[in-house]
Write a protein that holds these residues in place. Structure first.
Motif, PDB file in Angstrom:
ATOM      1  N   PHE A  92       1.008  -1.320   0.051  1.00 57.36           N
ATOM      2  CA  PHE A  92       0.056  -0.020  -0.061  1.00 57.36           C
ATOM      3  C   PHE A  92       0.992   1.155  -0.027  1.00 57.36           C
ATOM      4  N   PRO A  93       0.661   2.273  -0.774  1.00 53.54           N
ATOM      5  CA  PRO A  93       1.610   3.349  -1.051  1.00 53.54           C
ATOM      6  C   PRO A  93       1.669   4.123   0.120  1.00 53.54           C
ATOM      7  N   GLU A  94       0.948   4.223   1.116  1.00 50.81           N
ATOM      8  CA  GLU A  94       0.987   5.132   2.190  1.00 50.81           C
ATOM      9  C   GLU A  94       0.911   4.559   3.535  1.00 50.81           C
ATOM     10  N   ALA A  95       1.409   5.045   4.617  1.00 48.06           N
ATOM     11  CA  ALA A  95       1.170   4.239   6.002  1.00 48.06           C
ATOM     12  C   ALA A  95      -0.170   4.536   6.369  1.00 48.06           C
ATOM     13  N   HIS A  96      -0.646   3.691   6.894  1.00 47.81           N
ATOM     14  CA  HIS A  96      -2.163   3.418   7.082  1.00 47.81           C
ATOM     15  C   HIS A  96      -2.509   3.320   8.589  1.00 47.81           C
ATOM     16  N   TYR A  97      -1.717   3.793   9.539  1.00 53.49           N
ATOM     17  CA  TYR A  97      -2.147   3.498  11.019  1.00 53.49           C
ATOM     18  C   TYR A  97      -3.316   4.264  11.152  1.00 53.49           C
ATOM     19  N   PRO A  98      -4.549   3.718  12.054  1.00 51.78           N
ATOM     20  CA  PRO A  98      -4.302   2.553  12.895  1.00 51.78           C
ATOM     21  C   PRO A  98      -4.875   1.319  12.146  1.00 51.78           C
ATOM     22  N   ALA A  99      -5.143   1.264  10.663  1.00 52.03           N
ATOM     23  CA  ALA A  99      -5.512   0.170   9.906  1.00 52.03           C
ATOM     24  C   ALA A  99      -4.529  -0.782   9.696  1.00 52.03           C
ATOM     25  N   SER A 100      -4.507  -2.042   9.756  1.00 46.60           N
ATOM     26  CA  SER A 100      -3.312  -3.081   9.724  1.00 46.60           C
ATOM     27  C   SER A 100      -3.032  -3.227   8.223  1.00 46.60           C
ATOM     28  N   CYS A 101      -2.069  -3.880   7.889  1.00 41.58           N
ATOM     29  CA  CYS A 101      -1.822  -4.087   6.223  1.00 41.58           C
ATOM     30  C   CYS A 101      -2.959  -5.033   5.949  1.00 41.58           C
ATOM     31  N   SER A 102      -3.267  -6.034   6.580  1.00 40.98           N
ATOM     32  CA  SER A 102      -4.220  -6.754   6.002  1.00 40.98           C
ATOM     33  C   SER A 102      -5.664  -6.278   5.850  1.00 40.98           C
ATOM     34  N   HIS A 103      -5.819  -5.353   6.499  1.00 41.69           N
ATOM     35  CA  HIS A 103      -6.997  -4.580   6.247  1.00 41.69           C
ATOM     36  C   HIS A 103      -7.008  -3.703   5.023  1.00 41.69           C
TER      37      HIS A 103
END
Length: 243
Positions: A101-112
């Motif tokens: 995924f092209p952007e850091a997406h905290y708090p969503a996890s990578c699997s999300h």
């Protein structure tokens, strides 16, 4: 020499120079950098060769990666070991080190960020390769028996998706506003707009967290901690809207 020049130029232009060998089939010798510099005279071709060397080096180092800014950035990032990403020193984009995924997406996890669910039959699949998220499809769904649940899930997905989209657009607005303010801060009559610029940066970060909180909440609705998460999200959204 002309034959070598043509051969090396072709390999460089085809992005195949890093592992190229002598054109004689029985010979596995690889041309050195010094040899290539002595043969190839075109500055443009040499620049492509140096980029290929750099790209190959980054790809071989597990602790290095490229900035994933979709607008384009050639900065090399050092992975911090935590997987949460780091701000690029050149463009300030925050990349995720754990997934594509092209952007850091905290708090969503990578699997999300990879897990998609069909609103009609509840089939879970990976949006990258489109393969089933679970080992088999037929073992865990019955489309005709889940019509009402599917309708509920579709409505729920639309609600969260609309919220997520809204926060992303609000973030784009904050970025645009910051750029506009930055362009006028050097005018003689305006002393300083530092506070406004800082506020815009806070807005960008808050909208980003709120957007990915929608993803997190969508996939974790039934967990015990969601009440606290929803309360915190609501509080952040109220303060962000006020700002």
């Amino acid at each position: 020499q002309p034959c070598w020049r043509e051969y090396l130029t072709t390999r460089i232009e085809q992005n195949m120079v890093v592992n190229c060998t002598c054109p004689i089939s029985e010979c596995r010798a690889q041309p050195t950098t010094a040899f290539i510099y002595s043969i190839v005279s075109s500055k443009e071709i040499i620049a492509k060769y140096e980029k290929a060397l750099l790209r190959g080096y980054v790809e071989c180092c597990s602790n290095l990666t490229w900035c994933t800014n979709p607008q384009g950035c050639d900065q090399i990032l050092l992975k911090d070991g935590f997987g949460y990403g780091a701000a690029c020193s050149k463009c300030s984009w925050i990349s995720c080190f754990n997934c594509n995924f092209p952007e850091a997406h905290y708090p969503a996890s990578c699997s999300h960020m990879s897990h998609m669910t069909c609103a009609k039959c509840n089939h879970g699949f990976c949006w990258r390769c489109l393969k089933p998220w679970k080992p088999t499809h037929k073992d865990y769904y019955n489309c005709s028996a889940m019509v009402s649940k599917a309708a509920w899930q579709e409505k729920r997905f639309q609600d969260y998706n609309e919220r997520c989209t809204f926060h992303h657009r609000a973030r784009e607005f904050a970025t645009s506003l910051r750029n506009r303010v930055s362009s006028i801060r050097d005018m003689p009559k305006i002393r300083t707009l530092t506070f406004v610029l800082d506020a815009c940066k806070v807005l960008e970060q808050a909208r980003k967290v709120l957007a990915y909180s929608c993803v997190y909440s969508y996939y974790n609705q039934d967990t015990e901690s969601m009440d606290i998460v929803e309360q915190q999200t609501e509080s952040l959204e109220l303060h962000t809207n006020a700002l």
